[in-house]
Scaffold this active site. Sequence first.
Site, PDB file in Angstrom:
ATOM      1  N   GLY A  14      44.523  30.816  45.497  1.00  0.00           N
ATOM      2  CA  GLY A  14      44.505  30.825  44.703  1.00  0.00           C
ATOM      3  C   GLY A  14      44.589  30.456  43.148  1.00  0.00           C
ATOM      4  O   GLY A  14      46.245  29.653  43.228  1.00  0.00           O
ATOM      5  N   GLY A  57      45.669  31.273  40.311  1.00  0.00           N
ATOM      6  CA  GLY A  57      46.099  32.094  38.729  1.00  0.00           C
ATOM      7  C   GLY A  57      47.024  31.349  38.392  1.00  0.00           C
ATOM      8  O   GLY A  57      47.282  30.514  38.539  1.00  0.00           O
ATOM      9  N   HIS A  58      47.754  32.116  38.101  1.00  0.00           N
ATOM     10  CA  HIS A  58      48.954  32.012  37.063  1.00  0.00           C
ATOM     11  C   HIS A  58      50.021  31.551  37.930  1.00  0.00           C
ATOM     12  O   HIS A  58      51.036  30.692  37.200  1.00  0.00           O
ATOM     13  CB  HIS A  58      49.932  33.389  36.320  1.00  0.00           C
ATOM     14  CG  HIS A  58      48.800  34.267  35.522  1.00  0.00           C
ATOM     15  ND1 HIS A  58      48.303  35.080  35.749  1.00  0.00           N
ATOM     16  CD2 HIS A  58      48.788  34.108  34.567  1.00  0.00           C
ATOM     17  CE1 HIS A  58      47.275  35.611  34.786  1.00  0.00           C
ATOM     18  NE2 HIS A  58      47.872  34.596  33.401  1.00  0.00           N
ATOM     19  N   VAL A  59      50.163  31.660  39.107  1.00  0.00           N
ATOM     20  CA  VAL A  59      51.414  31.255  40.318  1.00  0.00           C
ATOM     21  C   VAL A  59      50.806  29.948  40.463  1.00  0.00           C
ATOM     22  O   VAL A  59      51.432  28.665  40.156  1.00  0.00           O
ATOM     23  CB  VAL A  59      52.060  31.903  41.642  1.00  0.00           C
ATOM     24  CG1 VAL A  59      52.649  31.354  41.552  1.00  0.00           C
ATOM     25  CG2 VAL A  59      52.756  33.096  40.547  1.00  0.00           C
ATOM     26  N   LYS A  86      61.280  52.126  41.483  1.00  0.00           N
ATOM     27  CA  LYS A  86      59.841  51.163  40.506  1.00  0.00           C
ATOM     28  C   LYS A  86      59.162  52.622  39.831  1.00  0.00           C
ATOM     29  O   LYS A  86      59.942  53.936  40.157  1.00  0.00           O
ATOM     30  CB  LYS A  86      58.753  50.789  41.619  1.00  0.00           C
ATOM     31  CG  LYS A  86      57.583  50.391  41.846  1.00  0.00           C
ATOM     32  CD  LYS A  86      57.860  48.616  41.960  1.00  0.00           C
ATOM     33  CE  LYS A  86      56.051  48.149  41.237  1.00  0.00           C
ATOM     34  NZ  LYS A  86      56.442  46.712  41.593  1.00  0.00           N
TER      35      LYS A  86
END
Length: 353
Positions: A179, A181-183, A79
């Site tokens: 949620g 959102g995108h997912v 990361k």
Amino acid sequence: MKLERIAQEGYEQVVKCEDPDSGLRAVIAVHNTTLGPALGGLRMWPYASWDDAIFDVLRLSRGMTYKSAVADTGLGGGKSVIIGNPKTEKGEKLFRAMGKFVNSFEGKYITAEDVGTAVEDMVQVRAETKYVTGLPLDMGSSGDPSPWTALGCFHGIRACLEEAFDSSDFTGRTVAIQGCGHVGEFLARDLHKAGAELMLADISPDRAKALADETGGTVVDPAEILGVECDVFAPCALGAVVNDETLDKLHCRIIAGAANNVLLREEHGMRLKEAGILYAPDYVINAGGIINVSIEVEGAYEAERSRKKVENIYVALKRVFEIAKEQKISTNEASNHLAEERLEQGRAATTGA
Ligand code: NAD
């Protein structure tokens, strides 16, 4: 550009970079490359200190090793973080300097977008290094990870239903998604197609309403979603949703969703087990995005190959449940054991032991 190696037990290579010319202050952590080059996103965040940035990059890179090991991506864990405000401090000079920094790892670390960075930033990183994924589609990228993450969650939920109800039939099963959102939106569509009944919540009410209209779902107040009676609670918004305060409020048989760090602490996994709630460990069920990227890293990207591999999240979770039962441990402990077992096998294969 001044590079300083930081000795850190248990990590292969941790390097701090300071570049007064571009203003770059960054850290790259390569946790483990036993199973392949370390892939993990580049986070940009206004950390208060170097220590905070290092703490975060160490934690996140180790998480990537475990996630990739269980998902069998052929990648290791790493990361990187840039200290800075993504709203005010971005620029080409900064990301090109980051590209040079990434390149200094000569392929041992591969970067990607993450919190605070975007596709256009990765294009600037690409000007200095080929070790970057998540580029625009016309540059050979594997594209938006969210539908793949959602697909992986769908197959993960299938494994959970089978484990909890002895049937992976979605018909009439109730799923509460926190949620949209995108997912969340891709997951809702997949579940709806399979016959599930949806309860949908988002702090942006228009989002939940639009998705409910499309999928025949019911909108639930975001403050209530965690406690609704359902077969599956799918956290797709925030981390730490399972904690001392929320445990008694849950009325589901399964927790399985895309959010990272669902458990506030590891011990909450055992508390879920004791409460009779089956938990799909977050990094196992939400690995669809990294699996898709791993296909890009392997060579010419093919969506069909990605689909087959993402479907294997079903198999990975079944194995996690098996280990948890055999060893009488929580599913999150079981997934850590599975990751460590894969790393051990990888080490044995490379040393010929
Ligand atoms: P997103 O930002 O697109 O969607 C999150 C949604 O949750 C937003 O619509 C937001 O309004 C809503 N939300 C925020 N707080 C809420 C609350 N308290 N109650 C209800 N809704 C709330 O994010 P995403 O890309 O869909 O990712 C969702 C989660 O999955 C995140 O935790 C992310 O870290 C994790 N994840 C995503 C991916 C990916 O491929 N996008 C991969 C792995 C993990």
